[in-house]
Design an enzyme around this catalytic site. Structure first.
Site, short mmCIF file in Angstrom:
data_model
loop_
_atom_site.label_atom_id
_atom_site.label_comp_id
_atom_site.label_asym_id
_atom_site.label_seq_id
_atom_site.Cartn_x
_atom_site.Cartn_y
_atom_site.Cartn_z
N HIS A 76 0.99 -1.08 0.12
CA HIS A 76 -0.14 0.22 -0.28
C HIS A 76 0.99 1.49 0.15
O HIS A 76 1.55 1.88 1.09
CB HIS A 76 -0.61 -0.15 1.19
CG HIS A 76 -2.43 -0.86 1.13
ND1 HIS A 76 -3.13 -0.53 2.25
CD2 HIS A 76 -2.62 -1.74 0.59
CE1 HIS A 76 -3.88 -1.91 1.60
NE2 HIS A 76 -2.98 -2.23 0.40
N PRO A 295 -3.84 -0.53 19.14
CA PRO A 295 -3.21 -1.05 18.07
C PRO A 295 -3.48 -0.02 16.52
O PRO A 295 -3.04 -0.58 15.00
CB PRO A 295 -4.08 -2.01 17.45
CG PRO A 295 -5.27 -2.56 18.42
CD PRO A 295 -4.78 -1.93 19.52
N LYS A 299 1.88 -0.75 14.93
CA LYS A 299 2.72 -0.85 15.83
C LYS A 299 3.27 -1.99 16.00
O LYS A 299 4.43 -2.56 16.19
CB LYS A 299 3.59 -0.16 16.29
CG LYS A 299 3.48 1.48 15.59
CD LYS A 299 4.67 1.63 15.33
CE LYS A 299 4.31 2.82 14.07
NZ LYS A 299 4.99 2.32 12.96
N TYR A 387 4.78 6.57 10.67
CA TYR A 387 4.09 5.02 10.41
C TYR A 387 4.07 4.40 9.55
O TYR A 387 3.97 2.51 9.75
CB TYR A 387 2.45 5.61 10.00
CG TYR A 387 1.16 4.69 9.03
CD1 TYR A 387 0.24 4.36 10.55
CD2 TYR A 387 1.06 3.65 8.58
CE1 TYR A 387 -0.43 3.44 9.91
CE2 TYR A 387 0.22 2.55 8.25
CZ TYR A 387 -0.59 2.56 8.71
OH TYR A 387 -1.94 1.17 9.34
#
Ligand code: RFL
Ligand code: PHB
Length: 397
Positions: A76, A295, A299, A387
């Site tokens: 992604h 969540p 991570k 992220y």
């Protein structure tokens, strides 16, 4: 009477942390035994994480674990953030200079690791009872257990890795542990559904009635989460109610969540937890045994695997070269990254969930933050950098 044996590293827990440690140690020429209290089938089916940082993908590729990941993982380029009925795209590749994330379920990583260890002649004992660790301040700590056929074992080791998750037996063996924790006043109801995802990338949606996350496992299987009360009984959530709530929290004009048979349903508490130090004598903790993050930042698994990279480097230096420097630095090195991820996970969680006691002031702050992240390149870059995996740990091949 126990059967006695010898190995270099006794590993407690066949989750992703324990299994990857055993794999990396084998590559470094260090023997290990993995002892797990659940069955192999249970470990391979436990529904948990789905998202890998770019550095985690690169690590798995570099140690010959990338074959199925590359064939079946879904790369992604970014995520969507949704609020006030509008969906905004964050393009990680352009924000970070090429980094991405990959959807590849933890169940699949665990299957790949078990297969790789068994094919290499590695020892994993499933379905063990009476798992215990002793003498961790000596040079010969002992791992004891009763195997699935009822035979008692005592394995003399050079070091023990506590990779036994949040409820394991290793963390309580560390005296004078400092614990930092926070419980969040909500939980996630997660479902797995046989339905082709209606989105190409994950959607994190803040809705006045609560957070929702649209994720996936494959082009045919969706994974979705809803913010619910911490003690929410699952029987209050028949399938129709789940789909109606998901449609509402993800609503945008001309688009809907694709529905299908729900094959798994569970509620997960949201908590932050950090225990320090992560080492006592010859006992080293890794992964959820030492820390838990909510969540929302995706991570937990990535952190567990980074700990293991640092631990494999440290154990090789200690046990093969007699050099204790990396082992001495292990806890502090892990904790720097743990706290960065703890902050990021707390920040994402606080920005996107609706706390039961939140007032309109707090709601306005959340919306302002979401507008900032979706309109300022610098703010979006910070989210994207965290992220996709800030400062990945490297395994010394
Ligand atoms: P695990 O996976 O809990 O494995 C520990 C293993 O130890 C065994 N064990 C024992 N064995 C022997 N003797 C004993 N006394 C034992 N006690 C326990 C257990 O049976 C188990 O097999 O810990 P590990 O290896 O540190 O891995 C950590 C990850 O599982 C966890 O951090 C992630 O799943 C968190 N997480 C996510 N992480 C991500 O990076 N990305 C995500 O997208 C993501 N999504 C999630 C998540 C966790 C979730 N839940 C259910 C907590 C989504 C959810 C809903
Ligand atoms: C998942 O796919 O299970 C998942 C993805 C992203 C998260 C949490 C869970 O932040």
């Amino acid at each position: 009477m126990s059967v006695t044996s010898r190995t270099q590293v006794g590993i407690v827990g066949a989750g992703p942390a324990g299994l990857l440690l055993s794999h990396l140690l084998a590559l470094a020429g260090v023997d290990s035994v993995v002892v797990e209290n659940r069955t192999r089938a249970y470990c391979e089916a436990r529904q948990r994480a789905g998202l890998l940082e770019a550095g985690t993908v690169e690590l798995l590729r570099s140690v010959a674990l990338g074959k199925r990941l590359d064939a079946e993982g879904l790369e992604h380029d970014g995520i969507y953030l949704q609020f006030l009925g509008e969906r905004h795209h964050l393009d990680f590749r352009s924000l970070t200079g090429g980094r991405w994330v990959t959807v590849y379920a933890q169940t699949e990583i665990v299957k790949d690791l078990i297969a790789a260890r068994l094919a290499a002649g590695g020892m994993i004992e499933f379905s063990c009872g009476d798992v215990a660790v002793s003498d961790v301040t000596s040079d010969r700590p002992v791992l004891s257990y009763t195997d699935s056929s009822g035979v008692a074992h005592e394995v003399t080791c050079d070091a023990i890795a506590g990779c036994d998750g949040f409820h394991g037996v290793c963390r309580p063996l560390i005296p004078d542990l400092s614990v930092y924790e926070r419980s969040y006043p909500y939980a996630w109801l997660g479902i797995l559904a046989s339905a082709a995802p209606a989105t190409g990338e994950l959607i994190y949606s803040r809705h006045a009635d609560g957070f929702a996350l649209y994720s996936m496992r494959s082009p045919e299987v969706s994974r979705l989460y809803l913010q619910v009360a911490p003690d929410e009984p699952l029987d209050q959530w028949p399938d129709d109610r789940i789909w109606a709530e998901l449609q509402k929290r993800f609503a945008v004009d001309g688009w809907s969540v694709s529905e299908g048979p729900i094959t798994d349903k569970s509620v997960t508490a949201m908590r932050s937890f950090v225990a320090t130090p992560m080492r006592h004598g010859r006992l080293f903790l890794a992964g959820d045994a030492a820390h838990i993050v909510p969540p929302t930042g995706a991570k937990g698994l990535n952190l567990a695997l980074s700990d293991v990279v640092l631990l494999a480097n440290a154990l090789r230096a200690l046990l093969k070269d007699g050099s204790p420097a990396l082992a001495d630095a292990y806890s502090d090195a892990c904790l720097q990254r743990v706290w960065r991820s703890t902050h990021f996970s707390w920040w994402m969680t606080s920005m996107l969930h609706v706390a039961p006691d939140a007032d309109s002031f707090e709601s306005q702050l959340q919306l302002s933050q979401l507008r900032y992240v979706t309109s300022s390149r610098a703010a979006a870059q910070s989210l994207a950098e965290n992220y996709t995996g800030y400062n990945p740990a490297r395994f010394d091949l």
